[in-house]
Design a protein around this motif. Structure first.
Motif, PDB file in Angstrom:
ATOM      1  N   LYS A 156       0.652  -1.080   0.201  1.00 38.10           N
ATOM      2  CA  LYS A 156       0.023   0.110  -0.076  1.00 38.10           C
ATOM      3  C   LYS A 156       0.951   1.205   0.115  1.00 38.10           C
ATOM      4  O   LYS A 156       0.441   2.450   0.236  1.00 38.10           O
ATOM      5  CB  LYS A 156      -1.006  -0.096   1.192  1.00 38.10           C
ATOM      6  N   CYS A 157       1.911   1.086  -0.235  1.00 44.11           N
ATOM      7  CA  CYS A 157       3.057   2.306  -0.483  1.00 44.11           C
ATOM      8  C   CYS A 157       2.694   2.861  -1.611  1.00 44.11           C
ATOM      9  O   CYS A 157       2.185   2.527  -2.646  1.00 44.11           O
ATOM     10  CB  CYS A 157       4.498   1.796  -0.199  1.00 44.11           C
ATOM     11  N   SER A 158       3.475   4.211  -1.707  1.00 45.80           N
ATOM     12  CA  SER A 158       3.186   5.076  -2.951  1.00 45.80           C
ATOM     13  C   SER A 158       4.041   4.750  -4.050  1.00 45.80           C
ATOM     14  O   SER A 158       4.140   5.211  -5.346  1.00 45.80           O
ATOM     15  CB  SER A 158       3.323   6.678  -2.580  1.00 45.80           C
ATOM     16  N   CYS A 174       3.313   0.010   4.399  1.00 44.98           N
ATOM     17  CA  CYS A 174       2.764   1.054   4.597  1.00 44.98           C
ATOM     18  C   CYS A 174       1.192   0.980   4.797  1.00 44.98           C
ATOM     19  O   CYS A 174       0.391   1.569   3.950  1.00 44.98           O
ATOM     20  CB  CYS A 174       2.895   1.890   3.033  1.00 44.98           C
ATOM     21  N   SER A 191      -2.568   1.983   6.063  1.00 43.55           N
ATOM     22  CA  SER A 191      -3.169   3.307   6.485  1.00 43.55           C
ATOM     23  C   SER A 191      -3.430   3.400   7.879  1.00 43.55           C
ATOM     24  O   SER A 191      -3.465   2.376   8.353  1.00 43.55           O
ATOM     25  CB  SER A 191      -4.276   3.435   5.631  1.00 43.55           C
ATOM     26  N   SER A 204      -6.042   4.668   9.439  1.00 45.37           N
ATOM     27  CA  SER A 204      -7.155   4.073   9.656  1.00 45.37           C
ATOM     28  C   SER A 204      -7.452   2.705  10.107  1.00 45.37           C
ATOM     29  O   SER A 204      -8.042   1.869  10.723  1.00 45.37           O
ATOM     30  CB  SER A 204      -8.327   4.634   8.861  1.00 45.37           C
ATOM     31  N   SER A 205      -6.641   1.938   9.034  1.00 45.04           N
ATOM     32  CA  SER A 205      -6.789   0.380   9.088  1.00 45.04           C
ATOM     33  C   SER A 205      -5.912  -0.227  10.336  1.00 45.04           C
ATOM     34  O   SER A 205      -6.499  -0.859  11.058  1.00 45.04           O
ATOM     35  CB  SER A 205      -6.183  -0.230   7.859  1.00 45.04           C
TER      36      SER A 205
END
Length: 324
Positions: free
Chosen positions: A33-35, A236, A238, A240-241
């Protein structure tokens, strides 16, 4: 049919069934989930299907590990590999000069460590003892027992003390790696839980990531256990998760799951020992790797088990019928 033949046949069927049921181990699913693209690395025994691979942003890849597998995962960043797989990475580099680490480790990297049990508990943790480079979260799926989520979701590169920063600022080294003294490395006269205490640097890590190992003897709040689970390793994650995982852990601490305390080199003070989790034989599933989801992979394994059982029962019936 002679009763002795029936007994032998039943023993063979039972042995095969137990072997099949114990062979599953666990499925590790890596999600990025990294950029940017990352290159996960794997170091463990027995060797899995890969020791290092490319994982573009927004993608996942799964590996099947047998019972008794013990090892670690980490993410590499800023990698540059040519068409033949030769190259290096800015952070988490394992020094092999190749896409696969081939048994080599890394420093200044966030580590995920596992020991899979054989019909008993798995032990796992996220460690900052060797440094930090990426945010990581570990979640258990489908297991029983105290299956807590753990990880480090804070960007410690922003909070890293100046003396521990790597040259490009992409990772944070450990105090042991930076200074090499016994008190920071928990060696020599400091090689015991009583004599080795968390340094101010370890406390910086611990305050940011309270569920992660911050120094060698940080077992009590940092080692987690679960039985019969598959695991999701998210790079990475989030915020919120991670908060949802934390809330779920808080709820289950009053009910069914949460973290489990262990001491010293990994002996659980209330539920078992690391040695119990490390005793296992090999598996015909050990080299199986797939890009499917965990649920899909588990279904395939179940289907294979049922197919084998059907064949065994059919053969047993044929033998009985032939003897009659």
């Amino acid at each position: 049919m002679d009763s002795s033949y029936s007994t032998i046949l039943m023993l063979l069927l039972t042995t095969l069934l137990l072997h099949i049921l114990q062979a599953k181990g666990a499925t590790f699913t890596f999600t990025n989930k990294c950029s940017q693209t990352i290159w996960p690395a794997i170091l463990g025994t027995p060797t899995l299907d890969s020791t290092g691979f490319e994982l573009p942003k927004g993608t996942s890849r799964s590996f099947q590990a047998p019972t008794g597998w013990s090892g670690r995962f980490w993410g590499r960043t800023g990698c540059n590999f040519d068409d033949s797989g030769h190259g290096s990475c800015s952070t988490g580099d394992c020094g092999s000069g190749q896409l696969g680490c081939n048994g080599a480790g890394a420093t200044a990297a966030t580590l995920v460590e596992f020991t899979l049990g054989s019909g008993s508990m798995d032990f796992y943790d996220v460690s900052l003892v060797d440094g930090y480079n990426l945010q990581i979260m570990v979640d258990a799926s489908g297991g029983s027992g105290q299956c807590g989520s753990t990880g480090c979701v804070e960007d410690l590169n922003r909070r890293c003390p100046a003396e521990l920063k790597t040259e490009d600022g992409g990772a944070c080294r450990s105090a042991c790696d930076t200074f090499g003294t016994p008190e920071y490395c928990c060696k020599g006269e400091y090689g015991s839980p009583a004599s080795c205490r968390p340094s101010t640097y370890a406390q910086v890590f611990k305050s940011a990531c309270p569920k992660s190992y911050s120094y060698a003897y940080d077992d009590e709040t940092s080692t987690f256990t679960c039985t019969g689970a598959d695991y999701l390793i998210t790079f990475c994650p989030s915020l919120s998760s991670s908060q949802k995982s934390s809330n779920a852990d808080n709820d289950t601490e009053n009910g069914s799951s949460g973290s489990d305390s262990v001491s010293g080199s990994g002996t659980d003070s209330s539920s078992g020992s690391v040695e119990e989790a490390m005793l296992a034989d090999g598996s015909w599933l050990a080299n199986m790797a797939t890009g499917e989801s965990t649920k899909g992979h588990s279904f395939c394994i179940t289907a294979q088990m049922l197919a084998i059982l059907v064949v065994l029962v059919h053969l047993a019936w044929e033998v009985v019928h032939w003897e009659l």
